[in-house]
Scaffold this active site. Sequence first.
Site, PDB file in Angstrom:
ATOM      1  N   ASP A 148       0.821  -1.218   0.000  1.00  0.00           N
ATOM      2  CA  ASP A 148       0.000   0.000   0.000  1.00  0.00           C
ATOM      3  C   ASP A 148       0.848   1.258   0.000  1.00  0.00           C
ATOM      4  O   ASP A 148       0.403   2.325  -0.409  1.00  0.00           O
ATOM      5  CB  ASP A 148      -0.949   0.011   1.191  1.00  0.00           C
ATOM      6  CG  ASP A 148      -2.121  -0.898   0.904  1.00  0.00           C
ATOM      7  OD1 ASP A 148      -1.953  -2.124   0.976  1.00  0.00           O
ATOM      8  OD2 ASP A 148      -3.196  -0.365   0.535  1.00  0.00           O
ATOM      9  N   LYS A 155      -1.179  -5.131   3.970  1.00  0.00           N
ATOM     10  CA  LYS A 155      -2.253  -5.691   4.788  1.00  0.00           C
ATOM     11  C   LYS A 155      -1.729  -6.267   6.097  1.00  0.00           C
ATOM     12  O   LYS A 155      -0.702  -6.951   6.097  1.00  0.00           O
ATOM     13  CB  LYS A 155      -2.971  -6.774   3.953  1.00  0.00           C
ATOM     14  CG  LYS A 155      -4.102  -7.507   4.634  1.00  0.00           C
ATOM     15  CD  LYS A 155      -5.144  -6.604   5.246  1.00  0.00           C
ATOM     16  CE  LYS A 155      -5.780  -5.638   4.270  1.00  0.00           C
ATOM     17  NZ  LYS A 155      -6.536  -4.544   4.959  1.00  0.00           N
TER      18      LYS A 155
HETATM   19  O1  MRU Z   1      -7.718  -3.179   2.912  1.00  0.00           O
HETATM   20  P1  MRU Z   1      -7.430  -3.549   1.489  1.00  0.00           P
HETATM   21  O2  MRU Z   1      -8.178  -4.738   1.008  1.00  0.00           O
HETATM   22  O3  MRU Z   1      -7.558  -2.353   0.576  1.00  0.00           O
HETATM   23  O4  MRU Z   1      -5.894  -3.933   1.495  1.00  0.00           O
HETATM   24  C1  MRU Z   1      -5.290  -4.326   0.290  1.00  0.00           C
HETATM   25  C2  MRU Z   1      -3.877  -4.712   0.468  1.00  0.00           C
HETATM   26  O5  MRU Z   1      -3.310  -4.631   1.528  1.00  0.00           O
HETATM   27  C3  MRU Z   1      -3.133  -5.132  -0.763  1.00  0.00           C
HETATM   28  O6  MRU Z   1      -2.150  -6.070  -0.448  1.00  0.00           O
HETATM   29  C4  MRU Z   1      -2.455  -3.888  -1.382  1.00  0.00           C
HETATM   30  O7  MRU Z   1      -3.359  -2.846  -1.517  1.00  0.00           O
HETATM   31  C5  MRU Z   1      -1.846  -4.196  -2.691  1.00  0.00           C
HETATM   32  S1  MRU Z   1      -3.094  -4.538  -3.897  1.00  0.00           S
HETATM   33  C6  MRU Z   1      -2.356  -4.707  -5.394  1.00  0.00           C
END
Ligand code: MRU
Length: 364
Positions: free
Chosen positions: A251, A262
Site C-alpha cells: 500500500d 495488509k
Molecule cells: O484493505 P485492502 O483490502 O484495501 O488492502 C489491500 C492490500 O493490503 C493489498 O495487499 C495492497 O493494496 C496491494 S493490492 C495490489
Amino acid sequence: MLRLCGYNPLPMQNLSVSQVQPIRWQDNRLFLLDQRLLPAQEVELDFSDAPGVAGAIRDMVVRGAPAIGITAAYGVVLSAIQHATRQPGAWLEAVQKDIGILLESRPTAINLHWALARMSRLVQAVDRKNPVPELLREAITIHDEDRAANLRMAVYGAALLPSKATVLTHCNTGALATGGYGTALGVIRRAHAEGRLEHVYASETRPWLQGARLTAWELAKERIPVSLLVEGAAASLMQSGRIDWVIVGADRIVANGDVANKIGTYSLAVAARHHGVKFMVVAPTSTFDMNLARGGDIPIEHRPVEEITRIIQQNYQHVTGWNPVFDVTPAELIDAIVTERGVVEYPAEGGVRQLLSGSSSAAL
Ligand code: MRU
C-alpha cells in the site's frame, strides 16, 4: 544491493488481462463491482458523484491500493461532469473540494494520493469551459498504465521463481485490487501461464477475508491450484519446507524500502526469514512515497473494532478490539521489490532511490 533488471528481457506474449472487471466507466457513470458481496454475488453499483465514490472506497466496495487510486481518478471526472454542467464558470472550487473528500477516504495507500495529485494538476491546467474530456482521458490513462505496469511486473517477478514453485500470498492483489491483472497475483498468474507454478497457498486475511473471498475466487476462476489457510497456519506451513516464496503487494513503500501492506504481512516476513523462505513485494511505482524516510512515518488505518468483535458481540458486549488494517515490514526482511521499472534486490542495502531517480531510469 540494488540490481535493476534490464527492460524487456522476456517475452510479453500470452499475457491476457483477467476477465474480472472491478472498475468500469460507461455513459458518464462509474460502475464498481461490490467486493463486499463476493464471491456469493456479483453486483455492480453505479456512481455519479465524487462523495459517493469516496464512500465506496471507505466502505470497501472497492479496495486494493492501485484500484482505489484509479477509482478516485474517475471520481474527479464525475465531479467535473456534475459541477461543470451546473456551474460552467465556477466549477473549479467545487471539484477541488471533492478531491479533498476523496483524499480522506482511506489513509494508508499512497496510490490514492498519487492519482488525485495527478488529476489535481490537470484540473488546474484544463480548458475551463470544457474540462471533462481531458480529465476523462487522464483517468483512463491512469487505469491503462496500471494494467500495463501489472503485466511488466508479472514478467519480472515470475523470473525470480524456481520451476515448480510453491508460493504463499496474502490479502487480494489481483485484478480486483488493480487496473486488471494484479501485482503479487499477477506474478502468480504469469508463473502459472509459464507452467512454472506448482501451487498457491492463500491466507484468508481477517477480518475482511480478502484472501478467502477474493483471491481464492480469482484463482479458482482460472483453475490455478490454490489452498486456503488461516493466517495462524502460515509459520507452520513455512516450517514444513513447502514454500519457496512469500509474494505480497503493498500500500506504500517509503525511501528506505520499508513496506506497508495488509495486516499480517509483517508476521509473514518474520516467519519467512526464520525459515529461510524468500519474500517478494510486488508494486507499481505509484505505490512509492519518497517523501517519507521510514516505515514508522506511514499513517496506518484503523477500522471500526466491530469488524472484529461483531461475531461475539451478542455474547460479550464489553469486549473491545484493536483493528489496525495494515502493518509495516522493514526492508531488511524483504528479498526483492518488483516494480514495472525493474527489481530492487535486498532493498535495505541500497534503498529504493536509485530505482526511482532519473539517473537509473535510463538503464531500465
Ligand atoms: O484493505 P485492502 O483490502 O484495501 O488492502 C489491500 C492490500 O493490503 C493489498 O495487499 C495492497 O493494496 C496491494 S493490492 C495490489
